[in-house]
Design a protein around this motif. Structure first.
Motif, mmCIF file in Angstrom:
data_model
loop_
_atom_site.group_PDB
_atom_site.id
_atom_site.type_symbol
_atom_site.label_atom_id
_atom_site.label_comp_id
_atom_site.label_asym_id
_atom_site.label_seq_id
_atom_site.Cartn_x
_atom_site.Cartn_y
_atom_site.Cartn_z
ATOM 1 N N TYR A 1 0.774 -1.201 0.108
ATOM 2 C CA TYR A 1 -0.008 -0.146 -0.010
ATOM 3 C C TYR A 1 0.924 1.366 -0.081
ATOM 4 C CZ TYR A 1 -2.605 3.965 2.128
ATOM 5 O OH TYR A 1 -2.934 5.127 2.218
ATOM 6 N N GLU A 2 1.764 1.142 0.893
ATOM 7 C CA GLU A 2 2.763 2.401 1.057
ATOM 8 C C GLU A 2 3.590 2.726 -0.200
ATOM 9 O OE1 GLU A 2 4.972 3.104 4.459
ATOM 10 O OE2 GLU A 2 3.278 2.637 5.673
ATOM 11 N N SER A 3 3.739 1.702 -1.022
ATOM 12 C CA SER A 3 4.708 2.027 -2.062
ATOM 13 C C SER A 3 3.672 2.733 -3.320
ATOM 14 C CB SER A 3 5.158 0.665 -2.808
ATOM 15 O OG SER A 3 3.993 -0.027 -3.242
ATOM 16 N N TRP A 4 2.390 2.377 -3.329
ATOM 17 C CA TRP A 4 1.705 3.409 -4.113
ATOM 18 C C TRP A 4 1.486 4.501 -3.706
ATOM 19 C CZ3 TRP A 4 0.593 1.776 -8.990
ATOM 20 C CH2 TRP A 4 0.639 0.544 -9.321
ATOM 21 N N ALA A 5 1.251 4.730 -2.368
ATOM 22 C CA ALA A 5 1.107 5.913 -1.721
ATOM 23 C C ALA A 5 2.280 6.879 -1.929
ATOM 24 C CB ALA A 5 0.915 6.005 -0.159
ATOM 25 N N PHE A 6 3.433 6.412 -1.971
ATOM 26 C CA PHE A 6 4.696 7.302 -2.095
ATOM 27 C C PHE A 6 4.664 7.670 -3.608
ATOM 28 C CE2 PHE A 6 6.794 5.620 1.853
ATOM 29 C CZ PHE A 6 7.479 6.974 2.056
ATOM 30 N N LEU A 7 4.165 6.596 -4.393
ATOM 31 C CA LEU A 7 4.212 7.292 -5.921
ATOM 32 C C LEU A 7 3.118 8.142 -6.170
ATOM 33 C CD1 LEU A 7 5.691 5.733 -8.285
ATOM 34 C CD2 LEU A 7 3.462 4.807 -8.941
ATOM 35 N N ASP A 8 1.957 8.252 -5.600
ATOM 36 C CA ASP A 8 0.960 9.220 -5.877
ATOM 37 C C ASP A 8 1.570 10.460 -5.012
ATOM 38 O OD1 ASP A 8 -1.355 10.364 -6.225
ATOM 39 O OD2 ASP A 8 -2.523 9.280 -4.941
ATOM 40 N N TRP A 9 1.883 10.490 -4.080
ATOM 41 C CA TRP A 9 2.310 11.614 -3.137
ATOM 42 C C TRP A 9 3.309 12.298 -4.026
ATOM 43 C CZ3 TRP A 9 5.726 11.461 1.703
ATOM 44 C CH2 TRP A 9 5.811 12.730 2.077
ATOM 45 N N LYS A 10 4.559 11.631 -4.175
ATOM 46 C CA LYS A 10 5.833 12.649 -4.552
ATOM 47 C C LYS A 10 5.931 12.421 -5.847
ATOM 48 C CE LYS A 10 7.703 14.348 -0.991
ATOM 49 N NZ LYS A 10 7.746 15.526 -1.136
ATOM 50 N N LEU A 11 5.190 11.523 -6.884
ATOM 51 C CA LEU A 11 5.447 11.793 -8.199
ATOM 52 C C LEU A 11 4.068 12.109 -9.050
ATOM 53 C CD1 LEU A 11 7.735 8.197 -9.025
ATOM 54 C CD2 LEU A 11 8.277 10.776 -8.358
ATOM 55 N N HIS A 12 3.128 12.017 -8.182
ATOM 56 C CA HIS A 12 1.622 12.473 -8.433
ATOM 57 C C HIS A 12 1.119 11.343 -9.713
ATOM 58 C CE1 HIS A 12 2.899 16.161 -6.403
ATOM 59 N NE2 HIS A 12 3.852 16.396 -7.143
ATOM 60 N N ILE A 13 1.534 10.373 -9.455
ATOM 61 C CA ILE A 13 1.036 9.232 -10.447
ATOM 62 C C ILE A 13 0.048 8.394 -9.502
ATOM 63 C CG2 ILE A 13 1.847 7.345 -12.033
ATOM 64 C CD1 ILE A 13 4.310 9.030 -12.257
ATOM 65 N N ASN A 14 -1.201 8.114 -9.931
ATOM 66 C CA ASN A 14 -1.847 7.074 -9.228
ATOM 67 C C ASN A 14 -1.881 5.779 -10.047
ATOM 68 O OD1 ASN A 14 -3.797 7.306 -11.326
ATOM 69 N ND2 ASN A 14 -4.687 8.953 -10.617
ATOM 70 N N ARG A 15 -2.656 4.948 -9.586
ATOM 71 C CA ARG A 15 -2.629 3.498 -10.161
ATOM 72 C C ARG A 15 -2.910 3.552 -11.588
ATOM 73 N NH1 ARG A 15 -2.919 -1.618 -6.550
ATOM 74 N NH2 ARG A 15 -2.385 -0.851 -4.455
ATOM 75 N N ALA A 16 -4.072 4.270 -11.806
ATOM 76 C CA ALA A 16 -4.543 4.172 -13.224
ATOM 77 C C ALA A 16 -3.587 4.751 -14.160
ATOM 78 C CB ALA A 16 -5.643 5.001 -13.430
ATOM 79 N N GLU A 17 -2.904 5.893 -13.890
ATOM 80 C CA GLU A 17 -1.767 6.786 -14.567
ATOM 81 C C GLU A 17 -0.563 5.613 -14.943
ATOM 82 O OE1 GLU A 17 -2.948 11.351 -13.469
ATOM 83 O OE2 GLU A 17 -1.634 10.141 -12.136
ATOM 84 N N PHE A 18 -0.358 4.864 -13.851
ATOM 85 C CA PHE A 18 0.786 4.180 -13.840
ATOM 86 C C PHE A 18 0.497 2.991 -15.005
ATOM 87 C CE2 PHE A 18 2.567 -0.128 -12.772
ATOM 88 C CZ PHE A 18 3.751 0.160 -12.666
#
Length: 297
Positions: free
Chosen positions: A24-41
């Motif tokens: 969960y936290e790996s996705w949270a870091f991606l969203d928080w710092k890189l502004h990339i959510n799962r769909a965008e990934f």
């Protein structure tokens, strides 16, 4: 470095650091710092990440590897659908505590509805007294502020012994546009008047247990808000003993408790003269909330 490579790197580092919810936290870091959510990934996993973003990510990721809680790094935590500011001066709001708010809000709304139904005319309804709520050991203010937001016809007071905690609570009240009163003091110190509800999530972890908690808790959350002294019941005893002097007739008290403290709290409250004492379970089926009513003789 591609987005996929960054995600894999975060996941591995968090897992190696012993963080249970690393996925969960790996996705949270991606969203928080890189502004990339799962769909965008999934739309572009091989996109390149800018160096400046990688540098920002590295800075906070190193702190997380040292077990600084993610919520403190982000400076926020969601509670009851609201975003609360948090830092190391306050406990991180837990989902378990939402059970207390949900019970209190339901009861407040039911009582207000009942009073309105019993009012004979419009004048009576206009003169209806606001429900008064005291949130003791408020910390971030998440309990009292949530009640103030969800029950606009309440008068909410937040109290804490920690100046730092009250600063956080004040910030949250301002951010969420919640009209509350803040008071500094040790439990009922400096509290005046009577209340219809006293809500509290006091320190309830026995002192000797704290050292066995996960690093995020024992090394970063304020011990003042955790340590319930020898048996974890010290603050409950004091609150239960003094609460009748601060409750209106048929005033109610709501406590969050440790999963094994329900029987002890029931005994303490019955002994002090509270009635209809009930233990409520959380979503995991564990004892989590104790409620009772004080009927003044």
């Amino acid at each position: 470095m591609t987005i996929r490579e960054v995600l894999i790197n975060i996941r591995e580092r968090l897992q190696n650091a012993g963080i249970e919810d690393f996925e969960y936290e790996s996705w949270a870091f991606l969203d928080w710092k890189l502004h990339i959510n799962r769909a965008e990934f999934y739309m572009n996993p091989n996109g390149e990440v800018k160096e400046e973003l990688l540098a920002e990510l590295e800075s906070v990721l190193k702190q997380r590897e040292q077990r600084v809680p993610l919520q403190y790094l982000m400076g926020e935590c969601e509670f009851m659908g609201y975003d609360f500011y948090v830092d190391e001066r306050v406990l991180i709001p837990r989902q378990d505590t939402e059970c207390l708010v949900e019970l209190a809000v339901e009861d407040i709304r039911n009582i207000k509805t009942q009073n309105r139904c019993e009012s004979n005319n419009t004048a009576d309804r206009k003169n209806e007294q606001k429900v008064k709520v005291l949130d003791l050991c408020t910390g971030s203010g998440c309990i009292g502020i949530s009640v103030a937001k969800l029950c606009p016809d309440t008068e909410v007071t937040l109290a804490d012994i920690s100046e730092g905690a009250l600063s956080v609570a004040k910030k949250n009240a301002q951010n969420l546009d919640a009209g509350v009163t803040l008071i500094k003091g040790n439990l009922f110190e400096n509290i005046e008047g009577r209340f219809d509800y006293i809500l509290s999530n006091p320190p309830y972890i026995p002192s000797e247990v704290i050292e066995g908690l996960m690093p995020e808790v024992k090394e970063h959350e304020p011990r003042l808000a955790l340590d319930g002294e020898a048996d974890g019941l010290s603050f409950y005893r004091e609150i239960i003993n003094e609460a009748p002097d601060y409750l209106n007739p048929d005033g109610r008290i709501y406590f969050e408790i440790g999963a094994e403290q329900g029987e002890d709290l029931t005994h303490l409250m019955n002994e002090r003269g509270f009635s209809e004492v009930k233990v409520h379970k959380d979503l995991a089926g564990l004892d989590r909330i104790v409620t009772g009513i004080y009927s003044r003789k």
